[in-house]
Design a protein around this motif. Structure first.
Motif, short mmCIF file in Angstrom:
data_model
loop_
_atom_site.label_atom_id
_atom_site.label_comp_id
_atom_site.label_asym_id
_atom_site.label_seq_id
_atom_site.Cartn_x
_atom_site.Cartn_y
_atom_site.Cartn_z
N PRO A 191 0.79 -1.24 0.00
CA PRO A 191 0.00 0.00 0.00
C PRO A 191 0.82 1.29 0.00
O PRO A 191 0.45 2.25 -0.68
N VAL A 192 1.91 1.33 0.74
CA VAL A 192 2.70 2.57 0.79
C VAL A 192 3.38 2.82 -0.55
O VAL A 192 3.29 3.92 -1.11
N SER A 193 4.06 1.81 -1.07
CA SER A 193 4.76 1.96 -2.36
C SER A 193 3.79 2.33 -3.48
O SER A 193 4.09 3.18 -4.32
N GLU A 194 2.62 1.70 -3.48
CA GLU A 194 1.64 1.95 -4.54
C GLU A 194 1.09 3.37 -4.47
O GLU A 194 0.95 4.07 -5.48
N LYS A 195 0.78 3.81 -3.26
CA LYS A 195 0.24 5.17 -3.09
C LYS A 195 1.29 6.22 -3.48
O LYS A 195 1.00 7.16 -4.21
N ILE A 196 2.51 6.03 -2.99
CA ILE A 196 3.56 7.01 -3.25
C ILE A 196 3.93 7.04 -4.73
O ILE A 196 4.16 8.12 -5.29
N SER A 197 3.98 5.87 -5.38
CA SER A 197 4.37 5.86 -6.79
C SER A 197 3.35 6.57 -7.67
O SER A 197 3.67 6.97 -8.79
N ASN A 198 2.14 6.78 -7.17
CA ASN A 198 1.11 7.54 -7.90
C ASN A 198 1.11 9.02 -7.56
O ASN A 198 0.42 9.81 -8.21
N GLU A 199 1.86 9.40 -6.52
CA GLU A 199 1.84 10.79 -6.05
C GLU A 199 3.20 11.48 -6.10
O GLU A 199 3.26 12.71 -6.08
N ILE A 200 4.27 10.73 -6.18
CA ILE A 200 5.61 11.33 -6.01
C ILE A 200 5.98 12.23 -7.19
O ILE A 200 5.73 11.91 -8.35
N VAL A 201 6.56 13.36 -6.85
CA VAL A 201 7.13 14.28 -7.84
C VAL A 201 8.51 14.68 -7.33
O VAL A 201 8.67 15.06 -6.17
N THR A 202 9.52 14.55 -8.19
CA THR A 202 10.86 14.97 -7.81
C THR A 202 11.14 16.35 -8.40
O THR A 202 10.87 16.60 -9.57
N LEU A 203 11.65 17.22 -7.55
CA LEU A 203 11.93 18.60 -7.92
C LEU A 203 13.38 18.76 -8.36
O LEU A 203 14.22 17.92 -8.04
#
Length: 364
Positions: free
Chosen positions: A330-342
């Motif tokens: 659940p954590v990896s899946e949620k983050i992989s849909n939300e993460i943005v690198t600046l």
């Protein structure tokens, strides 16, 4: 809001005339490469080993090669290896290259490093090793990981592709496991056209070094002048002299470059309004800086209109077509849909940072 006249790059290597002179000298020498790892490659190995405080160091041509060869040493055929799902795909490929089976582990939402609790749950009678990843440059909790490995008789090989110059327990990353794998890609903290390394620690360091030296050069061993033997299946993975020459100049300034990254991360952490962002950790090398965004596609489009490059590091590996799995993380899946690198690199100016932070805050 007016966009910048020039695009702000997501990643950008910082170099000057020193790297250009070093590369030119290597070119003019006509000695561009040696599978035996002599010249500038040998010099780089010695100086990098001293920098991180490791027992030995073997230079190769990429972080992927470093992982492939380090895992090869363990002989994992038909065995399981624990790996975080949120990582660059080479971490996972290194297991499959060597005939092993990757077992995906969730990450901790605060740091995106491997979750020791989930890691311990995934251990079976077939588990042989674990590959923790120092995500973004923040070190994993190696004390917990080592305790779990010791209790279950597991090998630990760390992926430090993001963590050149990071620290754990007052020591440089590079000493925290029997083998530690580095990447010197042009966008990494220590930039080269192409490069990687395995640092080696522990009582078997010379034996492992000799094996890695052979593996990186087609299995060649016992070379005397033009005569040699091939004692195992090997690969064409040695580092070239031009990359090593550039790497030696980068190594002289790695602490300065990483301190600049920390200052950028500190500003992002204190000035970006989002509560879901990479923490500030003085021990991190900050290869990248991430935030989490709910409306990611819209956010990315707005940032690109402003001529600010952003990335998405990474899509969870167990959701990639090749590794598609029904396992729930659940954590990896949620983050992989939300993460943005600046944007994160030492070439960023104060004006760049002001504009990036203002843009991010206006679009969140």
């Amino acid at each position: 809001m007016k966009s910048m006249k020039k695009t702000i790059k997501l990643f950008s290597p910082k170099f000057n005339s020193k790297e250009i002179i070093a590369a030119t000298k290597a070119l003019k020498s006509s000695q561009w490469a040696s599978g035996a790892g002599t010249g500038k490659v040998l010099e780089f190995e010695k100086k990098f080993k001293k920098y991180v405080g490791s027992g030995e160091c073997v230079a190769v041509n990429s972080g992927t090669a470093a992982l492939h060869l380090a895992i090869n040493v363990l002989d994992i055929r038909d065995k399981e290896v624990l790996v975080p799902a949120l990582t660059f795909i080479s971490t996972v490929h290194s297991i499959v290259y060597n005939g092993g089976k990757p077992i995906f582990v969730d990450v901790m939402p605060e740091t995106l490093c491997i979750d020791p609790i989930d890691m311990e749950k995934k251990i079976s009678s077939k588990t042989k090793a674990v590959i923790p990843v120092h995500f973004g440059g923040i070190p994993c909790d190696m004390n917990k990981i080592h305790n779990i490995c010791k209790k279950n008789n597991l090998y630990c090989v760390t992926d430090a592709a993001h963590a050149c110059g990071a620290q754990y327990s007052n020591k440089k990353i590079g000493t925290e496991a029997e083998m530690v794998c580095f990447s010197y890609h042009p966008v990494k903290n220590l930039a080269m056209p192409k490069g990687g390394a395995v640092t080696i620690n522990g009582k078997n360091k010379l034996q492992i070094k000799n094996k890695l030296n052979s593996l990186r050069w087609c299995g060649i061993n016992n070379r005397k002048n033009s005569f040699y033997d091939v004692t195992s299946l090997g690969y064409n993975y040695y580092m070239d002299e031009i990359s090593a020459a550039i790497g030696l100049e980068q190594l002289k300034k790695i602490n300065i470059l990483n301190n600049t990254r920390k200052k950028i991360a500190k500003r992002y952490n204190s000035e970006i309004k989002s509560m879901e962002k990479m923490p500030f950790d003085n021990n991190s090398s900050y290869h990248l800086y991430w935030i989490r965004v709910k409306n990611r596609n819209q956010f990315i489009k707005k940032m690109f209109v402003q001529r600010i490059e952003v990335g998405t590091h990474y899509k969870a590996a167990h959701k990639m077509s090749y590794y598609k799995s029904k396992i729930k993380l659940p954590v990896s899946e949620k983050i992989s849909n939300e993460i943005v690198t600046l944007p994160m690199h030492p070439n960023l100016t104060d004006d760049n940072l002001d504009f990036i932070i203002k843009s991010v805050n206006s679009f969140l």
